[in-house]
Each structure stands twice: as C-alpha cells, then as structure tokens.
Design a protein around this motif. Structure first.
Motif, PDB file in Angstrom:
ATOM      1  N   SER A   1     -41.214  24.426  17.067  1.00 48.11           N
ATOM      2  CA  SER A   1     -41.808  23.134  17.627  1.00 48.11           C
ATOM      3  C   SER A   1     -41.070  23.590  19.572  1.00 48.11           C
ATOM      4  O   SER A   1     -41.772  23.652  20.895  1.00 48.11           O
ATOM      5  N   GLU A   2     -39.816  24.565  19.355  1.00 46.34           N
ATOM      6  CA  GLU A   2     -39.595  25.068  20.823  1.00 46.34           C
ATOM      7  C   GLU A   2     -39.754  26.460  20.876  1.00 46.34           C
ATOM      8  O   GLU A   2     -40.559  26.394  22.637  1.00 46.34           O
TER       9      GLU A   2
ATOM     10  N   GLN B   1     -43.110  24.390  23.027  1.00 45.72           N
ATOM     11  CA  GLN B   1     -43.241  23.566  24.290  1.00 45.72           C
ATOM     12  C   GLN B   1     -43.024  24.765  25.225  1.00 45.72           C
ATOM     13  O   GLN B   1     -43.444  24.419  26.134  1.00 45.72           O
TER      14      GLN B   1
ATOM     15  N   SER C   1     -46.194  24.624  27.663  1.00 43.39           N
ATOM     16  CA  SER C   1     -46.533  23.341  29.067  1.00 43.39           C
ATOM     17  C   SER C   1     -45.194  22.755  29.292  1.00 43.39           C
ATOM     18  O   SER C   1     -44.457  23.035  28.876  1.00 43.39           O
ATOM     19  N   LYS C   2     -45.343  22.353  30.423  1.00 44.08           N
ATOM     20  CA  LYS C   2     -44.913  21.498  30.875  1.00 44.08           C
ATOM     21  C   LYS C   2     -44.490  20.563  30.334  1.00 44.08           C
ATOM     22  O   LYS C   2     -43.749  19.652  31.019  1.00 44.08           O
ATOM     23  N   VAL C   3     -45.615  19.909  29.965  1.00 47.93           N
ATOM     24  CA  VAL C   3     -46.177  18.369  29.568  1.00 47.93           C
ATOM     25  C   VAL C   3     -45.320  18.362  28.183  1.00 47.93           C
ATOM     26  O   VAL C   3     -45.523  19.017  27.697  1.00 47.93           O
ATOM     27  N   PRO C   4     -44.338  17.333  28.451  1.00 43.47           N
ATOM     28  CA  PRO C   4     -43.811  16.997  26.773  1.00 43.47           C
ATOM     29  C   PRO C   4     -44.970  16.846  25.712  1.00 43.47           C
ATOM     30  O   PRO C   4     -46.047  16.418  26.043  1.00 43.47           O
ATOM     31  N   LEU C   5     -44.817  17.977  24.619  1.00 39.70           N
ATOM     32  CA  LEU C   5     -45.798  17.909  23.526  1.00 39.70           C
ATOM     33  C   LEU C   5     -45.632  16.991  21.917  1.00 39.70           C
ATOM     34  O   LEU C   5     -46.625  16.703  21.924  1.00 39.70           O
ATOM     35  N   TYR C   6     -44.574  16.524  22.041  1.00 37.75           N
ATOM     36  CA  TYR C   6     -44.090  15.748  20.756  1.00 37.75           C
ATOM     37  C   TYR C   6     -44.709  16.373  19.738  1.00 37.75           C
ATOM     38  O   TYR C   6     -46.164  15.936  18.814  1.00 37.75           O
TER      39      TYR C   6
END
Length: 290
Positions: free
Chosen positions: A217-218, A221, A224-229
C-alpha cells in the motif's frame, strides 16, 4: 531463467552422484554388520537420489515458458516436485518404523565394525555439504524445491549422527539398533510433514502477511499524489512468478486517461519494488450522504 537452470542442474547432479556413493557405502556397511539402522540410512540416501532426480525434472518443467494452456507459466511444477519429495520421505519412514518394530521381536544385537564407523562419519560430512549447497542455491534463486531437497539432505545427516551414537552404545544394549531405526524413521517422517504442509499451503493459496500488505500500500501510494485507498490486494504465486490484483478508489470526475495513467504508475512501481505483475481495478469514490 538460465541461472535457475544452472543451479537446479548443479544441485541435482551433485546430490545424485554424492548419494549414489553414500547409499552404496552405507548399504555395504549395514549388510556386513547386520545393522537395520545402517540399511535404513542407506535407503534414506537412495531416496535422496530419487528426490534429486525429481528436482531435475521439476526444474526443467518449471522453466517452460507460458503457453495457451498455462498462461502464467509452469513455475508451480516446483511445488508439485516438493510434494512428491515429501511423499517419498513418508514412504521410507513408514517402512523403517515397521522394520524397527519387527527387529524388537527378534532381540538381535548388532555389533558394529570399524568400517561402519567410517561409513557413517563420511555420510555425515558429505550430507551436510550437500545440505549447505542446496540451501544456498535455493535461497539464491528462490526455489522451494531446492530448499526441500536441502532438508532431505539435512535429515540424512542427522539420521547418520543418530546411527553414530548407536554405534557407540550398540555393544551395551541389544535393542539399540531397533530403536535407532525407528528414531531415524520418525525424523524422516517429520521432514516429510514439514515439506508437504508448506507446499500444499502454497498450492492452495495463502493470505499475504499484514506487513506485506502495508508495504504494498505504501509503495503504491508513492506513485500518485492522489489518495488511492488501495484495497482487495490479492497475490497469486506461480512458483517464481507472482501476479497481483488490487482495487483503488479515485474521484468520479477524473478522466479515463488520468485513471489509466495512475493505474499504470502503480503497476510499474509494484513491479520495480516487488517483482509482481499487477492488475489494478479503479473504482469511483462514493461519498456517503449525511
């Protein structure tokens, strides 16, 4: 793949040549002294020859490229080969437990010669050398099959140590050889259980650890600068090839082109960091109404 082939072939042939020599040596010593434990140890070495042949065959199959029937390659052949190794070990263990029990009934005492001492000591040294090489090669190319074969060598070395102890005590107790043959068989059986339980779990599929999920997950992430959830992370192991699938959440107003670029970025960073071939499924973020 060339490196995998090289180490599989080296480990396989090293084991076959070494164990043919050891099995002949221990069998001769066992027959000449009437020691069931030494004969059991010789058959353990013979089973090593069989499993090393399986290593060579399994390695060759696992290196075959993907085809229409096996789109993810043939890497799981290594797991199947390891299970076969475990089955061979179980059969050998069962046979010598039966023989050991039968020898209790005869109350026959075994007297060991100097030749038996030499044969067992040589067996311990050679098997430990083969063990260390199989472990080293298996870790280098990440082959569970070679590591399983290494454990087979290790049980052979340990069983020879048990036999050596029996040689020391053999003149004092008539039942020493029978007990030793059963102990050796139990050790072989335990190695069989360890190998098969691990490989069957791998074939059935197992959940990735929490630490690995957090790391994935880390890493994702970072792309991308957009939160990925990121969620629904699944790993599918095919021997030396792993496929990963996951879901991410993106703003519903984002264009298809932007979403595709983010998914591609995740796939690239996961491939670089973990070596996984990744498929990313984007979902729109749905905000709950208050």
């Amino acid at each position: 793949m060339d490196e995998r082939k090289k180490y599989n072939l080296r480990a396989g042939w090293f084991s076959i040549i070494g164990n043919v020599a050891l099995s002949a040596l221990k069998y001769w010593a066992g027959i000449s002294t009437g020691s069931l434990a030494l004969v059991a140890d010789a058959w353990h070495s013979i089973s090593d020859v069989i499993t090393s042949a399986i290593v060579l065959i399994g390695g060759k199959i696992s290196r075959k490229p993907a085809d229409s029937d096996h789109p993810f390659g043939h890497g799981r052949a290594e797991h199947i080969a390891s299970i076969i190794i475990g089955v061979v070990l179980a059969l050998v263990a069962f046979d010598f437990i039966i023989n050991g029990i039968e020898k209790f009934g005869t109350r026959e005492q075994t007297y060991y010669s100097t030749f038996a001492w030499i044969a067992v000591i040589i067996s311990i040294v050679v098997n430990e050398i083969m063990t260390q090489y199989a472990f080293w090669a298996g870790k280098k190319i990440k082959s569970t099959m070679l590591i399983a074969d290494g454990w087979h060598h290790r049980t052979d070395a340990l069983s020879s140590i048990i036999v050596l102890i029996g040689i020391v005590l053999g003149s004092s107790f008539w039942w020493t050889d029978a007990v030793l043959s059963i102990i050796v068989a139990i050790m072989i059986g335990y190695a069989s259980y360890e190998i098969m339980s691990k490989e069957i779990t791998s074939l059935l599929g197992e959940s990735p650890s929490e630490e690995l999920l957090v790391s994935i997950s880390e890493t994702a992430q970072k792309s991308s600068k957009v939160p990925l959830y990121i969620h629904h992370i699944n790993l599918h192991n095919y021997g030396h090839h792993t496929e990963m699938s996951c879901h991410i959440k993106l703003p519903p107003e984002m264009s298809l082109e932007e979403a595709h670029e983010i998914c591609t970025g995740i796939e690239k960073v996961i491939k670089a960091e973990f070596g996984y071939i990744t498929t990313v499924h984007p979902e729109p973020i749905t905000w709950k109404k208050k």
